[in-house]
Design a protein around this motif. Structure first.
Motif, PDB file in Angstrom:
ATOM      1  N   THR A 227       0.848  -1.198   0.000  1.00  0.00           N
ATOM      2  CA  THR A 227       0.000   0.000   0.000  1.00  0.00           C
ATOM      3  C   THR A 227       0.881   1.244   0.000  1.00  0.00           C
ATOM      4  OG1 THR A 227      -0.115   0.064   2.421  1.00  0.00           O
ATOM      5  CG2 THR A 227      -1.858  -1.144   1.280  1.00  0.00           C
ATOM      6  N   GLN A 228       0.433   2.253  -0.711  1.00  0.00           N
ATOM      7  CA  GLN A 228       1.180   3.520  -0.780  1.00  0.00           C
ATOM      8  C   GLN A 228       0.177   4.661  -0.906  1.00  0.00           C
ATOM      9  OE1 GLN A 228       4.459   3.630  -3.588  1.00  0.00           O
ATOM     10  NE2 GLN A 228       4.192   5.836  -3.864  1.00  0.00           N
ATOM     11  N   ILE A 229       0.085   5.492   0.125  1.00  0.00           N
ATOM     12  CA  ILE A 229      -0.893   6.574   0.171  1.00  0.00           C
ATOM     13  C   ILE A 229      -0.155   7.908   0.173  1.00  0.00           C
ATOM     14  CG2 ILE A 229      -2.850   7.560   1.424  1.00  0.00           C
ATOM     15  CD1 ILE A 229      -3.276   4.722   0.293  1.00  0.00           C
ATOM     16  N   GLN A 230      -0.459   8.736  -0.806  1.00  0.00           N
ATOM     17  CA  GLN A 230       0.198  10.033  -0.926  1.00  0.00           C
ATOM     18  C   GLN A 230      -0.558  11.118  -0.156  1.00  0.00           C
ATOM     19  OE1 GLN A 230      -0.082  12.622  -4.564  1.00  0.00           O
ATOM     20  NE2 GLN A 230       2.051  11.979  -4.854  1.00  0.00           N
ATOM     21  N   SER A 231      -1.866  11.149  -0.283  1.00  0.00           N
ATOM     22  CA  SER A 231      -2.681  12.213   0.316  1.00  0.00           C
ATOM     23  C   SER A 231      -3.263  11.758   1.646  1.00  0.00           C
ATOM     24  CB  SER A 231      -3.823  12.598  -0.626  1.00  0.00           C
ATOM     25  OG  SER A 231      -3.343  12.861  -1.928  1.00  0.00           O
ATOM     26  N   THR A 232      -3.542  12.726   2.511  1.00  0.00           N
ATOM     27  CA  THR A 232      -4.203  12.434   3.782  1.00  0.00           C
ATOM     28  C   THR A 232      -5.606  13.045   3.761  1.00  0.00           C
ATOM     29  OG1 THR A 232      -3.261  14.433   4.779  1.00  0.00           O
ATOM     30  CG2 THR A 232      -2.046  12.362   5.085  1.00  0.00           C
ATOM     31  N   GLY A 233      -6.499  12.431   4.489  1.00  0.00           N
ATOM     32  CA  GLY A 233      -7.854  12.960   4.594  1.00  0.00           C
ATOM     33  C   GLY A 233      -8.779  12.560   3.457  1.00  0.00           C
ATOM     34  N   LYS A 234      -8.296  11.738   2.514  1.00  0.00           N
ATOM     35  CA  LYS A 234      -9.145  11.275   1.425  1.00  0.00           C
ATOM     36  C   LYS A 234     -10.138  10.238   1.949  1.00  0.00           C
ATOM     37  CE  LYS A 234      -7.553  13.719  -1.950  1.00  0.00           C
ATOM     38  NZ  LYS A 234      -8.408  14.720  -2.622  1.00  0.00           N
ATOM     39  N   LYS A 235     -11.319  10.210   1.339  1.00  0.00           N
ATOM     40  CA  LYS A 235     -12.359   9.289   1.808  1.00  0.00           C
ATOM     41  C   LYS A 235     -12.785   8.342   0.696  1.00  0.00           C
ATOM     42  CE  LYS A 235     -14.274  12.167   5.495  1.00  0.00           C
ATOM     43  NZ  LYS A 235     -15.516  12.709   6.103  1.00  0.00           N
TER      44      LYS A 235
END
Length: 325
Positions: A227-235
């Motif tokens: 897993t690799q998440i660039q943005s925070t707060g995405k829903k």
């Protein structure tokens, strides 16, 4: 009750008030030679109001319900004719001929009748559209709940089976699994009831699920999970990705590889899941039952904002691209 009525019909009431004010002003100041004092039009106005609202509350609903449109036109014309003759011969006492009376005064009866008939039809159409939209929304919500209810038992039963096996073989490690199951239960019973959930929470749920699967398939299947998440707060809508991942474990062959990649970049999530499968024992329809439910949910929630691609070749590969909120 009064406030509810005003909120629902406030715009209609305002339209009626403004029209009558404008209509009376124009009738008295522009077209009437009698002007304001002792004007027969003001006397006739009370009867005109009765005619207009009798038409709105009784005639229009009755004829429209029966779909008697042509008879209504005749009734409308007769009412307009006699109302004008009443105004001409009783109130103004002008002594005009029938045709002269109609040419001079018919408009004062026709204008409010036609206008309020149009307003009645317009608001009825708006209300019907609102009812249709509400029914569609309720149906969509019920369908989403049904589709999610099909997901939840599969996930929980698999986890319970894993805990049961560990309670016999490795009882010392069982408490940690129970804690993980508790987190997943919390996610399914409470957090997943919302329309969207933070992507981080959904991934935590998937992490726990993958841990259970690693234990359950140890020595039988090899799992590659990234897993690799660039943005925070995405829903994201809850319990979407689990369908793809669970489908891979359910239909993968023994002694095979399962690859899961979940990457989010600039608000676009890409989930790619691939697995080996036994071509002789698994049919296409068996693969796609869960994925068909996923497609329905995506259509209901993310119409025009997703791409779902399914490839059944040497491996079964599912790719989902999703524009997150």
């Amino acid at each position: 009750m009064k406030e509810k009525f005003i909120k629902k019909h406030g715009s209609q009431i305002l339209v009626h008030i403004l029209f009558w004010m404008l209509f009376v002003f124009v009738s008295l100041s522009v077209f009437s030679k009698y002007y304001w004092k002792e004007n027969p039009f003001l006397q006739y106005l009370s009867i005109l109001v009765v005619i207009v609202y009798a038409n709105n509350f009784m005639l229009l609903p009755f004829f429209v319900k029966k779909k008697w449109y042509i008879p209504y036109v005749f009734v409308f014309a007769i009412i307009s004719f006699f109302a004008t003759q009443l105004y001409c011969n009783v109130f103004t006492k002008c002594g005009c001929s029938v045709m002269k009376c109609l040419s001079d005064y018919l408009w004062q009866t026709l204008v409010p009748l036609i206008f309020f008939s149009f307003v009645w039809v317009l608001y009825r159409f708006i209300e019907k559209q609102a009812e249709v939209e509400k029914v569609k929304k309720d149906h969509a919500e019920m369908e989403l709940k049904f589709l999610k209810s099909q997901i939840n038992p599969h996930v929980l039963f698999n986890n319970l089976n894993t805990i049961y096996s560990y309670s016999i073989e490795k009882p010392s490690e069982t408490p940690e699994l129970i804690l993980m199951l508790s987190d997943n239960l919390k996610h399914i019973l409470y957090e997943s009831n919302t329309k969207t959930i933070l992507l981080e929470k959904e991934l935590q749920f998937l992490d726990n699920y993958i841990k259970f699967q690693r234990i359950r398939t140890e020595g039988v299947k090899q799992i590659f999970y990234k897993t690799q998440i660039q943005s925070t707060g995405k829903k994201i809508a809850p319990l979407l990705l689990i369908t793809i991942i669970e489908n891979a474990f359910k239909h993968s062959a023994l002694n095979s590889d399962i690859s899961i990649s979940i990457i989010e970049t600039n608000g676009v999530l890409e989930c790619v899941c691939s697995n080996d499968y036994n071509k002789d024992r698994v049919s296409s329809s068996a693969f796609k039952i869960g994925l068909q439910n996923l497609e329905k949910r995506l259509q209901l929630i993310y119409r025009g904002n997703y791409k779902l691609n399914i490839v059944k070749a040497e491996q079964f590969i599912v790719t989902l691209k999703l524009n997150l909120s």
